[in-house]
Design an enzyme around this catalytic site. Structure first.
Site, PDB file in Angstrom:
ATOM      1  N   MET A  77      -0.753   1.101   2.456  1.00 41.76           N
ATOM      2  CA  MET A  77      -1.332   1.714   1.262  1.00 41.76           C
ATOM      3  C   MET A  77      -2.024   0.720   0.331  1.00 41.76           C
ATOM      4  SD  MET A  77      -0.844   4.751   1.943  1.00 41.76           S
ATOM      5  CE  MET A  77       0.106   5.467   3.271  1.00 41.76           C
ATOM      6  N   CYS A  78      -2.148  -0.526   0.754  1.00 42.61           N
ATOM      7  CA  CYS A  78      -2.868  -1.519  -0.059  1.00 42.61           C
ATOM      8  C   CYS A  78      -4.368  -1.334   0.114  1.00 42.61           C
ATOM      9  CB  CYS A  78      -2.491  -2.939   0.370  1.00 42.61           C
ATOM     10  SG  CYS A  78      -0.910  -3.470  -0.260  1.00 42.61           S
ATOM     11  N   HIS A  79      -5.089  -1.422  -0.996  1.00 44.56           N
ATOM     12  CA  HIS A  79      -6.544  -1.325  -0.952  1.00 44.56           C
ATOM     13  C   HIS A  79      -7.136  -2.646  -0.458  1.00 44.56           C
ATOM     14  CE1 HIS A  79      -5.484   1.814  -3.851  1.00 44.56           C
ATOM     15  NE2 HIS A  79      -6.607   2.398  -3.490  1.00 44.56           N
ATOM     16  N   GLU A 115      -0.954  -9.186  -2.378  1.00 45.56           N
ATOM     17  CA  GLU A 115      -1.641 -10.296  -1.721  1.00 45.56           C
ATOM     18  C   GLU A 115      -0.903 -11.610  -1.969  1.00 45.56           C
ATOM     19  OE1 GLU A 115      -4.303  -6.925  -1.682  1.00 45.56           O
ATOM     20  OE2 GLU A 115      -3.033  -7.731  -3.259  1.00 45.56           O
ATOM     21  N   ASP A 129       7.907 -21.092  12.065  1.00 49.35           N
ATOM     22  CA  ASP A 129       7.368 -21.139  13.426  1.00 49.35           C
ATOM     23  C   ASP A 129       7.106 -22.568  13.884  1.00 49.35           C
ATOM     24  OD1 ASP A 129       6.124 -20.084  15.871  1.00 49.35           O
ATOM     25  OD2 ASP A 129       4.271 -20.842  14.978  1.00 49.35           O
TER      26      ASP A 129
END
Length: 160
Positions: A77-79, A115, A129
């Site tokens: 749902m992030c623009h 973000e 990682d």
């Protein structure tokens, strides 16, 4: 905000992307932070450039910046946002903790909190990682929004 005031649901109570068409464009900024804990030797080897996969902090920095730009592809749902600044910095305690901070800026109709949070999370995962061969017990902790400015809701600062 009441439960009935949640904006990510339509009249049928199903998920939707919020309509930001009528919102004004303003400068929006968010800072987020995450900490990754590791063995002392792991942190020393990161700083000495002795991790087999390469320069851990340089790769994590680029990964965090890329993550900020790709957030709308990861979180439904992030623009999509025109990111005008994304920066990642690192600070360690000299022993076992490495803190990652992101700053993300835009001029737009919606904020950049997600973000900034995505940036520090992916930077931390990248460190994990690259170092997991020598330290599988690393822990990513305390990921949070430090501050956000701009938009209708104004300024938010996390309690110290």
């Amino acid at each position: 905000m009441e439960k009935d005031d949640l904006t990510h649901f339509n009249d049928e109570k199903r998920a939707k992307m919020v309509d930001v068409t009528s919102k004004s464009e303003t400068k929006r900024r968010a800072i987020a932070r995450a900490t990754i804990h590791m063995n002392e030797e792991t942190l020393a080897r990161i700083h000495a450039g002795k991790i087999a996969k390469g320069d851990v902090l340089a790769v994590a920095q680029v990964a965090g910046i890329m993550a900020a730009k790709k957030t709308s592809e990861l979180i439904p749902m992030c623009h999509p946002i025109m990111t005008t600044k994304a920066d990642i910095s690192f600070e360690d305690d000299g022993k076992t903790a490495l803190t990652i901070t992101s700053e993300v800026v835009t001029v737009g109709k919606t904020g950049v909190e997600m973000e900034a949070l995505t940036a520090v999370t992916i930077a931390a995962l990248t460190i994990y990682d690259m170092c997991k061969a020598m330290d599988k017990g690393m822990r990513i902790e305390k990921t949070y929004l430090v501050e956000k400015t701009g938009g209708k809701s104004g300024t938010f600062k996390a309690e110290a």
